[in-house]
Each structure stands twice: as structure tokens, then as C-alpha cells.
Design an enzyme around this catalytic site. Structure first.
Site, short mmCIF file in Angstrom:
data_model
loop_
_atom_site.label_atom_id
_atom_site.label_comp_id
_atom_site.label_asym_id
_atom_site.label_seq_id
_atom_site.Cartn_x
_atom_site.Cartn_y
_atom_site.Cartn_z
N CYS A 115 1.06 -1.50 0.16
CA CYS A 115 -0.05 0.00 -0.23
C CYS A 115 0.95 1.16 0.50
O CYS A 115 0.25 2.00 -0.05
CB CYS A 115 -0.55 -0.27 1.27
SG CYS A 115 -1.89 -1.63 1.12
N HIS A 255 -3.75 7.16 3.23
CA HIS A 255 -3.80 5.66 3.07
C HIS A 255 -5.04 5.11 3.11
O HIS A 255 -5.77 5.24 4.49
CB HIS A 255 -2.75 4.56 3.16
CG HIS A 255 -3.01 2.89 2.88
ND1 HIS A 255 -4.39 2.00 1.25
CD2 HIS A 255 -2.73 2.12 3.34
CE1 HIS A 255 -4.38 1.59 1.92
NE2 HIS A 255 -3.76 1.17 2.52
N ASN A 285 -10.79 -0.21 1.07
CA ASN A 285 -8.95 -0.38 0.82
C ASN A 285 -8.83 -0.85 -0.59
O ASN A 285 -8.68 -1.68 -1.01
CB ASN A 285 -8.43 -1.38 2.31
CG ASN A 285 -7.28 -1.72 2.29
OD1 ASN A 285 -6.08 -1.17 0.69
ND2 ASN A 285 -6.05 -1.95 2.54
N1 ACO Z 1 -18.17 -8.81 9.94
C1 ACO Z 1 -18.71 -9.17 11.75
N2 ACO Z 1 -17.80 -9.51 12.77
C2 ACO Z 1 -16.33 -9.68 12.22
C3 ACO Z 1 -16.01 -9.19 11.05
C4 ACO Z 1 -16.81 -8.49 10.05
N3 ACO Z 1 -16.53 -8.72 8.59
N4 ACO Z 1 -14.51 -9.02 11.03
C5 ACO Z 1 -14.78 -9.43 12.06
N5 ACO Z 1 -15.64 -9.95 12.74
C6 ACO Z 1 -15.51 -10.12 14.11
C7 ACO Z 1 -14.33 -10.93 14.56
O1 ACO Z 1 -14.34 -11.62 14.35
C8 ACO Z 1 -14.56 -11.12 16.43
O2 ACO Z 1 -15.09 -11.42 17.05
P1 ACO Z 1 -15.04 -12.42 17.78
O3 ACO Z 1 -14.86 -11.25 19.34
O4 ACO Z 1 -16.77 -12.96 18.02
O5 ACO Z 1 -13.55 -13.26 17.66
C9 ACO Z 1 -14.40 -8.98 16.12
O6 ACO Z 1 -15.38 -9.13 15.28
C10 ACO Z 1 -13.51 -8.39 16.72
O7 ACO Z 1 -12.97 -8.53 15.88
P2 ACO Z 1 -11.43 -7.90 15.45
O8 ACO Z 1 -10.20 -8.07 14.28
O9 ACO Z 1 -10.87 -7.63 17.01
O10 ACO Z 1 -11.75 -6.22 14.37
P3 ACO Z 1 -11.38 -4.85 14.78
O11 ACO Z 1 -12.02 -3.77 15.35
O12 ACO Z 1 -9.91 -5.24 15.38
O13 ACO Z 1 -11.23 -5.27 13.42
C11 ACO Z 1 -9.65 -5.04 10.97
C12 ACO Z 1 -10.38 -5.91 11.89
C13 ACO Z 1 -11.11 -4.16 10.13
C14 ACO Z 1 -9.86 -5.25 9.84
C15 ACO Z 1 -9.14 -4.03 11.78
O14 ACO Z 1 -8.89 -4.78 12.77
C16 ACO Z 1 -8.29 -3.24 10.85
O15 ACO Z 1 -8.87 -2.73 9.88
N6 ACO Z 1 -6.48 -4.00 10.87
C17 ACO Z 1 -5.92 -2.91 9.53
C18 ACO Z 1 -5.92 -3.52 8.62
C19 ACO Z 1 -5.05 -3.09 7.73
O16 ACO Z 1 -5.07 -1.56 7.39
N7 ACO Z 1 -4.34 -3.64 6.71
C20 ACO Z 1 -3.65 -2.68 5.57
C21 ACO Z 1 -3.84 -3.54 4.65
S1 ACO Z 1 -2.76 -3.00 3.42
C22 ACO Z 1 -1.99 -3.96 2.09
O17 ACO Z 1 -1.32 -3.53 1.96
C23 ACO Z 1 -2.87 -4.90 1.73
#
Ligand code: ACO
Length: 330
Positions: A115, A255, A285
Site C-alpha cells: 500500500c 492511505h 481499501n
Molecule cells: N463482520 C462481523 N464481524 C467481524 C467481521 C466482519 N466482517 N470481521 C471480524 N469480525 C469479528 C471478529 O471475528 C471478532 O469476533 P470475536 O470477538 O467473536 O472473535 C470481532 O469481530 C472483532 O474482531 P477484530 O479483528 O478485533 O476487529 P477489529 O475491530 O480489529 O477490526 C479490522 C478488524 C477491520 C481488520 C482491523 O483490525 C483493521 O483495520 N486492521 C488493519 C488492516 C489494515 O490496515 N491492513 C492494511 C492492509 S494494506 C495492504 O498492504 C493490503
């Protein structure tokens, strides 16, 4: 003695027509519009059709950027494409785009900094122009992430979309253009976000469902913590290098991975919301295409004015991060 600046002469973007909304995703995996909006800020994303090569997005964005710059494809000396999902390992996306837009005088190669790739590519382009080696450099960020998403995993499939953004860089008056850049890489953290390609380790296999070995996997919370820190530090470092303060900045184009990441970094630095360019509710994203797509929207909507101080900032797989501060105008 260098008597010119290096700046952005034109911008372009391409978003595929096919739209995937949060309610579409509700029918595919166990998720809800409410969860996606609250945890990410995303509402919809654009997806490539199965029969369309990804580089066609970059070619269209490139044509628009070259036109916006008032140039012709034959004026381009170098094409750098940022991508983490190339159509082929060879030929490069840059060569595919060169051929598609008839930029027959250009040298073409790809960079992969996930990214952060657009910021990396702009930094490379600047060196070539500043030294006088090349005059016009086309930078394209071309990302078809839907091709490496596991569409049965709610942890990742709600996050990503497809798009391309492009800019043409060249000489501008000394008071305009790029003032400073900052890049950093953290290979020791790379295991937190992986997309296997030609080799699948046992560790990679265990993180994924059978048959999904070449899909994107990430440790969301580890990447989240890195992202907030990296984004804040990248902005701070580049403005310090440029000898300006956050109050001097008119617009930050970050980003777009998660609204909570953008807001978390902004809060650390005391940045007002109206100084942030946010498009992720429309795009999801789109990896390294985030920054140039948002930049094109700001440029075409005329929110950018001559003399504005703009910061471009990104983080991503690698792990990597980087930033650019520039004065808008030619
Ligand atoms: N819908 C509903 N529930 C969900 C979903 C969904 N789509 N996804 C996860 N959950 C659930 C999980 O299973 C978890 O349930 P549990 O508590 O029963 O285990 C709960 O929601 C919380 O999950 P978390 O992973 O703690 O959720 P979080 O608030 O951290 O959000 C996310 C997850 C959106 C992925 C976040 O961590 C994030 O944005 N991380 C950074 C990602 C990023 O920036 N990536 C860069 C990519 S760049 C590249 O190079 C491609």
C-alpha cells in the site's frame, strides 16, 4: 544548479463499474452493514470483472493523467507502476501499460511496496527528474486486490476493492512541487500481512483455508497498531524534514485502510478532520491506489489550490510506510 522543482503535472483514476455494497456482503458472509461501517467506515467498493485484466485500469488512469498534464503518451520518458497484484510476474504491469497507451519512448518497470507503493514510486520518480535524467515520469498505482481476497473470509473480504490512480511528474517552478519525502521498511514485521505467490510455506498454508493458499492474510490488530503509529510518525517526520508544522499543512491524503486508523493518526498529531481527504466509504481499501485516486478527486473537485501544502502518507505490507510533502501548483 537545479533551478526547478519536481511536481505533479496531471492526475487520473479508474474505478471499475461493478459495485459491491455492504448489503451484498451480508449475503456472502456472516457480517452486517452496521459492523463494517462502525469498524472500518467502508460502505461500498468497486470490483473488476473476471474477464478484464487489471492493467486496463492503470492504462485508463494513465491516459487521463497524461491528458490532464497537457502531454501526449510519446512525451513520457519513464513509467513506474506500483502494484502488489500484477497480472503477470512477467511482463511487468508497467510494460503492459506502456504498450496499451502507446508510450513508445518510455522505459517501464514495477515497484512493490504494497500500500505504500505509490509514495515509494513518486520518490523514485522525483530523483530521476531532479537529476535531469528524465523529464516526464508517469506513476501508476494499479491494484486488483479482489483477485487475491478469500471471499469466504469475513475478516478480509469486506475490506478490499479494485482501482487505479495515476500522476505525471515533471518540472515545475521552484516554489512548487515536492519539498521532502520519507520512506521506511520493516521486514521483521512482514509476516503480519502476506499474499503468497510462487512459494507457499507451511506457516502460510496453516493460516488459510484449503484451496485458498494464495489469498491475502493479515493479523488485523497487529497491522492496525503499526498503521496508526506509522502514519503519525511518517507525517511528523516529513514535515519536520521540510521545516514546517502541522498548522502549515492544508490537506493530508492518507492511505485508506480503515477510518479508525486515519482518525487515530490524526488525533495523535492534533489534525482537524477537514484537513483529511477520505474516500474509503466509496472505495474500500484499494492499496497503493488510495492516495492517487483521492488526489485525483481533490484535484478535479478543485479543492486543491495553487500554493496549498499537501501531505501524502501511506503504510502497508512489507511492512512499509512513507510520506511526501509538496506544494501544489506548477
Ligand atoms: N463482520 C462481523 N464481524 C467481524 C467481521 C466482519 N466482517 N470481521 C471480524 N469480525 C469479528 C471478529 O471475528 C471478532 O469476533 P470475536 O470477538 O467473536 O472473535 C470481532 O469481530 C472483532 O474482531 P477484530 O479483528 O478485533 O476487529 P477489529 O475491530 O480489529 O477490526 C479490522 C478488524 C477491520 C481488520 C482491523 O483490525 C483493521 O483495520 N486492521 C488493519 C488492516 C489494515 O490496515 N491492513 C492494511 C492492509 S494494506 C495492504 O498492504 C493490503
Amino acid at each position: 544548479m537545479i533551478d526547478f522543482g519536481v511536481g505533479i503535472l496531471g492526475t487520473g483514476k479508474y474505478l471499475p463499474d461493478r459495485i459491491l455494497t455492504n448489503s451484498d456482503l451480508e449475503k456472502m458472509v456472516d457480517t452486517s452493514d452496521e459492523w463494517i461501517v462502525r469498524r472500518t467506515g467502508m460502505k461500498k467498493r468497486h470490483l473488476l470483472d473476471d474477464n478484464m485484466p487489471s492493467y486496463m485500469m492503470g492504462a485508463e488512469a494513465a491516459r487521463l493523467a497524461i491528458e490532464d498534464a497537457g502531454l501526449a503518451p510519446g512525451d513520457i520518458d519513464l513509467i513506474i507502476v506500483s502494484t502488489e497484484v500484477p497480472d503477470y510476474l512477467s511482463p511487468s504491469m508497467a510494460c503492459l501499460i506502456q504498450n496499451s497507451i502507446n508510450a513508445e519512448n518510455a522505459v517501464a518497470f514495477d515497484v512493490n511496496a504494497a500500500c505504500s507503493g505509490f509514495v515509494y514510486a513518486v520518490t523514485i520518480a522525483r530523483q530521476f527528474i531532479q537529476t535531469g535524467y528524465y523529464r516526464h515520469v508517469l506513476v501508476v498505482a494499479n491494484e486488483g486486490l479482489s483477485r487475491v481476497v478469500d471471499w469466504e473470509s469475513r475478516n478480509t473480504c469486506v475490506l478490499f476493492g479494485d482501482a487505479a490512480g495515476a500522476v505525471v511528474l515533471g518540472r515545475v517552478s521552484r516554489e512548487y512541487g515536492i519539498k521532502e519525502t520519507y520512506l521506511a521498511s520493516f521486514g521483521n514485521l512482514g509476516h503480519n500481512l502476506t499474499i503468497p505467490c510462487c512459494y507457499i510455506s507451511e506457516e502460510d498454508r496453516q493460516k488459510r483455508s484449503p484451496g485458498k493458499e494464495r489469498t491475502l492474510w493479515q493479523d488485523g490488530s497487529e497491522v492496525f497498531a503499526f498503521a496508526v503509529r506509522a502514519m503519525a510518525e511518517s507525517i511528523k517526520t516529513v514535515i519536520d524534514k521540510a521545516g514546517i508544522t502541522i498548522e502549515d499543512v492544508d490537506l493530508i491524503i492518507p492511505h485508506q485502510a480503515n477510518l479508525r486508523i486515519i482518525n487515530g493518526a490524526a488525533k495523535r498529531l492534533g489534525i482537524d478532520d477537514e484537513k483529511l481527504s477520505v474516500i474509503l466509504h466509496e472505495t474500500g481499501n484499494i492499496s497503493s491506489a488510495s492516495v492517487p485516486v483521492a488526489l485525483d478527486i481533490e484535484n478535479k473537485n478543485r479543492r486543491l489550490k495553487n500554493g496549498d501544502t499537501v501531505v501524502l502518507v501511506a503504510f502497508g505490507g512489507g511492512l512499509t510506510c512513507g510520506s511526501v510533502v509538496l506544494t501544489w501548483g506548477k
